[in-house]
Motif scaffolding. Structure first.
Motif, PDB file in Angstrom:
ATOM      1  N   LEU A 119       1.487  -1.503   0.009  1.00  0.00           N
ATOM      2  CA  LEU A 119       0.450   0.446   0.056  1.00  0.00           C
ATOM      3  C   LEU A 119       1.026   1.468  -0.025  1.00  0.00           C
ATOM      4  O   LEU A 119       1.200   2.178  -0.492  1.00  0.00           O
ATOM      5  CB  LEU A 119      -0.721   0.096   1.181  1.00  0.00           C
ATOM      6  CG  LEU A 119      -2.476  -0.972   1.583  1.00  0.00           C
ATOM      7  CD1 LEU A 119      -2.704  -1.171   1.938  1.00  0.00           C
ATOM      8  CD2 LEU A 119      -2.525  -0.989  -0.121  1.00  0.00           C
ATOM      9  N   ASN A 120       1.844   1.251   0.967  1.00  0.00           N
ATOM     10  CA  ASN A 120       2.707   2.272   0.718  1.00  0.00           C
ATOM     11  C   ASN A 120       3.649   2.509  -0.861  1.00  0.00           C
ATOM     12  O   ASN A 120       3.221   3.503  -1.254  1.00  0.00           O
ATOM     13  CB  ASN A 120       4.006   2.177   2.220  1.00  0.00           C
ATOM     14  CG  ASN A 120       3.986   1.976   3.286  1.00  0.00           C
ATOM     15  OD1 ASN A 120       3.100   2.802   3.352  1.00  0.00           O
ATOM     16  ND2 ASN A 120       3.874   1.672   3.847  1.00  0.00           N
ATOM     17  N   LEU A 121       4.009   1.349  -1.192  1.00  0.00           N
ATOM     18  CA  LEU A 121       4.190   1.687  -2.556  1.00  0.00           C
ATOM     19  C   LEU A 121       3.176   2.310  -3.211  1.00  0.00           C
ATOM     20  O   LEU A 121       3.400   2.770  -4.597  1.00  0.00           O
ATOM     21  CB  LEU A 121       5.227  -0.015  -2.911  1.00  0.00           C
ATOM     22  CG  LEU A 121       6.120  -0.725  -2.557  1.00  0.00           C
ATOM     23  CD1 LEU A 121       6.541  -2.306  -3.392  1.00  0.00           C
ATOM     24  CD2 LEU A 121       7.255   0.314  -2.683  1.00  0.00           C
ATOM     25  N   ALA A 122       1.837   1.311  -3.463  1.00  0.00           N
ATOM     26  CA  ALA A 122       0.870   1.958  -4.074  1.00  0.00           C
ATOM     27  C   ALA A 122       0.902   3.927  -4.173  1.00  0.00           C
ATOM     28  O   ALA A 122       0.484   4.572  -5.339  1.00  0.00           O
ATOM     29  CB  ALA A 122       0.186   0.754  -3.952  1.00  0.00           C
ATOM     30  N   SER A 123       0.650   4.161  -2.684  1.00  0.00           N
ATOM     31  CA  SER A 123       0.649   5.179  -2.457  1.00  0.00           C
ATOM     32  C   SER A 123       1.506   6.631  -3.417  1.00  0.00           C
ATOM     33  O   SER A 123       1.379   7.426  -3.643  1.00  0.00           O
ATOM     34  CB  SER A 123       0.420   5.231  -1.442  1.00  0.00           C
ATOM     35  OG  SER A 123      -0.795   4.574  -0.480  1.00  0.00           O
ATOM     36  N   GLU A 124       2.879   5.689  -3.279  1.00  0.00           N
ATOM     37  CA  GLU A 124       3.620   6.799  -3.967  1.00  0.00           C
ATOM     38  C   GLU A 124       3.662   7.381  -5.186  1.00  0.00           C
ATOM     39  O   GLU A 124       4.017   8.214  -5.545  1.00  0.00           O
ATOM     40  CB  GLU A 124       4.773   6.139  -3.491  1.00  0.00           C
ATOM     41  CG  GLU A 124       5.633   6.563  -1.923  1.00  0.00           C
ATOM     42  CD  GLU A 124       7.152   5.241  -1.935  1.00  0.00           C
ATOM     43  OE1 GLU A 124       7.667   4.902  -3.102  1.00  0.00           O
ATOM     44  OE2 GLU A 124       7.223   5.674  -0.374  1.00  0.00           O
ATOM     45  N   LYS A 125       3.187   5.659  -5.352  1.00  0.00           N
ATOM     46  CA  LYS A 125       3.083   6.315  -6.812  1.00  0.00           C
ATOM     47  C   LYS A 125       1.549   7.290  -7.366  1.00  0.00           C
ATOM     48  O   LYS A 125       1.373   7.860  -8.511  1.00  0.00           O
ATOM     49  CB  LYS A 125       2.682   4.613  -7.739  1.00  0.00           C
ATOM     50  CG  LYS A 125       4.113   4.586  -8.441  1.00  0.00           C
ATOM     51  CD  LYS A 125       4.005   3.035  -9.137  1.00  0.00           C
ATOM     52  CE  LYS A 125       3.324   3.462 -10.496  1.00  0.00           C
ATOM     53  NZ  LYS A 125       4.050   1.717 -11.206  1.00  0.00           N
ATOM     54  N   ILE A 126       0.572   7.019  -6.915  1.00  0.00           N
ATOM     55  CA  ILE A 126      -0.442   7.019  -6.938  1.00  0.00           C
ATOM     56  C   ILE A 126      -0.833   8.616  -6.447  1.00  0.00           C
ATOM     57  O   ILE A 126      -1.262   9.518  -7.751  1.00  0.00           O
ATOM     58  CB  ILE A 126      -1.971   6.382  -6.111  1.00  0.00           C
ATOM     59  CG1 ILE A 126      -1.683   4.895  -6.575  1.00  0.00           C
ATOM     60  CG2 ILE A 126      -2.866   7.699  -6.004  1.00  0.00           C
ATOM     61  CD1 ILE A 126      -2.592   4.080  -5.706  1.00  0.00           C
ATOM     62  N   VAL A 127      -0.386   9.554  -5.863  1.00  0.00           N
ATOM     63  CA  VAL A 127       0.154  11.232  -5.592  1.00  0.00           C
ATOM     64  C   VAL A 127       0.687  11.577  -6.922  1.00  0.00           C
ATOM     65  O   VAL A 127       0.011  12.962  -6.418  1.00  0.00           O
ATOM     66  CB  VAL A 127       0.557  11.313  -4.004  1.00  0.00           C
ATOM     67  CG1 VAL A 127      -0.292  10.314  -3.112  1.00  0.00           C
ATOM     68  CG2 VAL A 127       2.360  10.880  -4.214  1.00  0.00           C
ATOM     69  N   GLN A 128       1.513  11.332  -7.394  1.00  0.00           N
ATOM     70  CA  GLN A 128       1.985  11.475  -8.572  1.00  0.00           C
ATOM     71  C   GLN A 128       0.651  11.973 -10.238  1.00  0.00           C
ATOM     72  O   GLN A 128       1.176  12.741 -10.092  1.00  0.00           O
ATOM     73  CB  GLN A 128       3.224  10.705  -9.884  1.00  0.00           C
ATOM     74  CG  GLN A 128       3.966  10.281  -8.776  1.00  0.00           C
ATOM     75  CD  GLN A 128       4.890  11.374  -7.680  1.00  0.00           C
ATOM     76  OE1 GLN A 128       5.721  12.883  -8.670  1.00  0.00           O
ATOM     77  NE2 GLN A 128       4.969  11.283  -6.345  1.00  0.00           N
ATOM     78  N   LEU A 129       0.314  11.072  -9.858  1.00  0.00           N
ATOM     79  CA  LEU A 129      -1.453  11.654 -10.113  1.00  0.00           C
ATOM     80  C   LEU A 129      -2.103  12.698 -10.013  1.00  0.00           C
ATOM     81  O   LEU A 129      -2.407  13.261 -10.527  1.00  0.00           O
ATOM     82  CB  LEU A 129      -2.371  10.452 -10.533  1.00  0.00           C
ATOM     83  CG  LEU A 129      -2.261   8.873 -10.926  1.00  0.00           C
ATOM     84  CD1 LEU A 129      -3.038   8.235 -10.837  1.00  0.00           C
ATOM     85  CD2 LEU A 129      -1.632   9.497 -12.514  1.00  0.00           C
ATOM     86  N   GLY A 130      -1.857  13.210  -8.757  1.00  0.00           N
ATOM     87  CA  GLY A 130      -2.893  14.590  -7.951  1.00  0.00           C
ATOM     88  C   GLY A 130      -3.912  13.965  -7.036  1.00  0.00           C
ATOM     89  O   GLY A 130      -4.374  14.921  -6.149  1.00  0.00           O
ATOM     90  N   MET A 131      -3.603  12.788  -6.896  1.00  0.00           N
ATOM     91  CA  MET A 131      -4.507  11.830  -5.370  1.00  0.00           C
ATOM     92  C   MET A 131      -4.276  12.314  -4.330  1.00  0.00           C
ATOM     93  O   MET A 131      -2.525  12.452  -4.179  1.00  0.00           O
ATOM     94  CB  MET A 131      -4.475  11.051  -6.327  1.00  0.00           C
ATOM     95  CG  MET A 131      -6.144  10.572  -5.534  1.00  0.00           C
ATOM     96  SD  MET A 131      -6.324   8.280  -6.397  1.00  0.00           S
ATOM     97  CE  MET A 131      -8.301   8.431  -5.807  1.00  0.00           C
ATOM     98  N   VAL A 132      -4.504  12.743  -3.451  1.00  0.00           N
ATOM     99  CA  VAL A 132      -5.010  12.776  -2.084  1.00  0.00           C
ATOM    100  C   VAL A 132      -4.735  10.870  -1.882  1.00  0.00           C
ATOM    101  O   VAL A 132      -6.036  10.461  -1.463  1.00  0.00           O
ATOM    102  CB  VAL A 132      -5.214  13.644  -1.132  1.00  0.00           C
ATOM    103  CG1 VAL A 132      -4.971  13.019   0.313  1.00  0.00           C
ATOM    104  CG2 VAL A 132      -5.222  15.000  -1.717  1.00  0.00           C
ATOM    105  N   VAL A 133      -3.898  10.523  -0.705  1.00  0.00           N
ATOM    106  CA  VAL A 133      -3.756   8.800  -0.302  1.00  0.00           C
ATOM    107  C   VAL A 133      -2.957   8.718   0.770  1.00  0.00           C
ATOM    108  O   VAL A 133      -2.929   9.554   1.554  1.00  0.00           O
ATOM    109  CB  VAL A 133      -3.048   8.006  -1.256  1.00  0.00           C
ATOM    110  CG1 VAL A 133      -3.104   6.844  -0.980  1.00  0.00           C
ATOM    111  CG2 VAL A 133      -3.450   8.863  -2.765  1.00  0.00           C
ATOM    112  N   LEU A 134      -4.311   7.909   1.563  1.00  0.00           N
ATOM    113  CA  LEU A 134      -3.874   7.945   3.253  1.00  0.00           C
ATOM    114  C   LEU A 134      -4.449   6.044   3.160  1.00  0.00           C
ATOM    115  O   LEU A 134      -5.331   5.904   2.674  1.00  0.00           O
ATOM    116  CB  LEU A 134      -4.824   8.828   4.386  1.00  0.00           C
ATOM    117  CG  LEU A 134      -4.867   8.108   5.732  1.00  0.00           C
ATOM    118  CD1 LEU A 134      -3.943   8.255   6.445  1.00  0.00           C
ATOM    119  CD2 LEU A 134      -6.228   9.061   6.186  1.00  0.00           C
ATOM    120  N   THR A 135      -3.619   5.244   4.498  1.00  0.00           N
ATOM    121  CA  THR A 135      -3.934   4.194   5.168  1.00  0.00           C
ATOM    122  C   THR A 135      -4.355   4.163   6.024  1.00  0.00           C
ATOM    123  O   THR A 135      -3.375   5.202   6.508  1.00  0.00           O
ATOM    124  CB  THR A 135      -3.081   3.128   4.785  1.00  0.00           C
ATOM    125  OG1 THR A 135      -2.232   3.195   3.112  1.00  0.00           O
ATOM    126  CG2 THR A 135      -2.844   1.950   4.640  1.00  0.00           C
TER     127      THR A 135
END
Length: 241
Positions: A119-135
């Protein structure tokens, strides 16, 4: 708002209500001999049901991701293991598609420790899209709160067993509940770690679990999670001291 219950055009219309989405994430994994393989799915699922009842119009709830990284417990029958790299890529693809559909804030409601790296690895990539991510790792982030209710925590231990007793006591075989009081000194990995550290596929003391403790855990933590959801929804990510 359960995303999959909406028709396509109704989903689009209701985006104005909220641009935040929860993805429950779990695993199919051995939890002692007394708990079901879906334990890590059921806890996030129940949290989402309670969240839906309390603030359903404020947040979207996506379908759960049921499989997780379960390397340690893969030595026990019924455990399904997905390597972290593969899980991370899959989660990233799901998050990316949600973003492209107009959802701008994403919360992973995680029920399984083995998923954290992915989930940390995925979050690092998703935020580059402009999305806010929290686990949110419910058993880990709220340890202090849980320990006001239970004497201890563990994999299929007192806290998790209590949680599933509350979710559906018919799924729990308390006559098979045991305890394993081994605790790791370090985060060290070695062959057969799962068999050694998680003897009988569990840790902690499951014999202390009760349905009443499970109810208290869900009620207390649901309110904590809802506060986080509303903060993220409104863009409150930090405080100044």
């Amino acid at each position: 708002m359960y995303l999959i219950n909406y028709a396509s055009d109704d989903f689009q219309k209701n985006l104005q209500k909220s641009d935040i989405v929860i993805i429950p994430v779990g695993s199919v994994e051995a939890h002692g001999q007394h708990l079901p393989l879906g334990t890590d799915i059921f806890s996030p699922r129940l949290f989402c049901e309670m969240i839906e009842r309390k603030i359903g119009d404020y947040v979207w709830i996506a379908p759960e991701i049921p499989y997780g990284q379960s390397y340690d417990l893969s030595v026990y029958p019924g455990t399904i293991h997905v390597p972290s790299q593969i899980l991370a890529e899959y989660v990233y693809a799901v998050g990316k598609s949600l973003y492209e559909n107009g959802l701008k804030k994403l919360i992973f409601l995680n029920g399984h420790g083995g998923n954290i790296n992915a989930l940390n690895l995925a979050s690092e990539k998703i935020v580059q899209l402009g999305m806010v991510v929290l686990t949110i790792n419910w058993w880990l982030d709220f340890t202090k709160e849980i320990l006001t209710i239970t004497q201890g925590q563990g994999h299929a231990g007192e806290d998790e067993t209590s949680a599933i007793l509350y979710y559906d006591e018919r799924l729990v075989q308390m006559d098979k509940a045991t305890k394993n009081l081994k605790k790791p000194l370090y985060r060290v990995y070695f062959k057969d770690r799962g068999k050694v550290l998680y003897e009988n596929a569990m840790s902690g003391d499951a014999t202390l679990a009760t349905k009443e403790k499970g109810e208290k855990i869900f009620e207390l933590l649901t309110d904590k999670i809802i506060k986080i959801i509303l903060d993220i929804r409104e863009g409150r990510y930090f405080v100044e001291e």
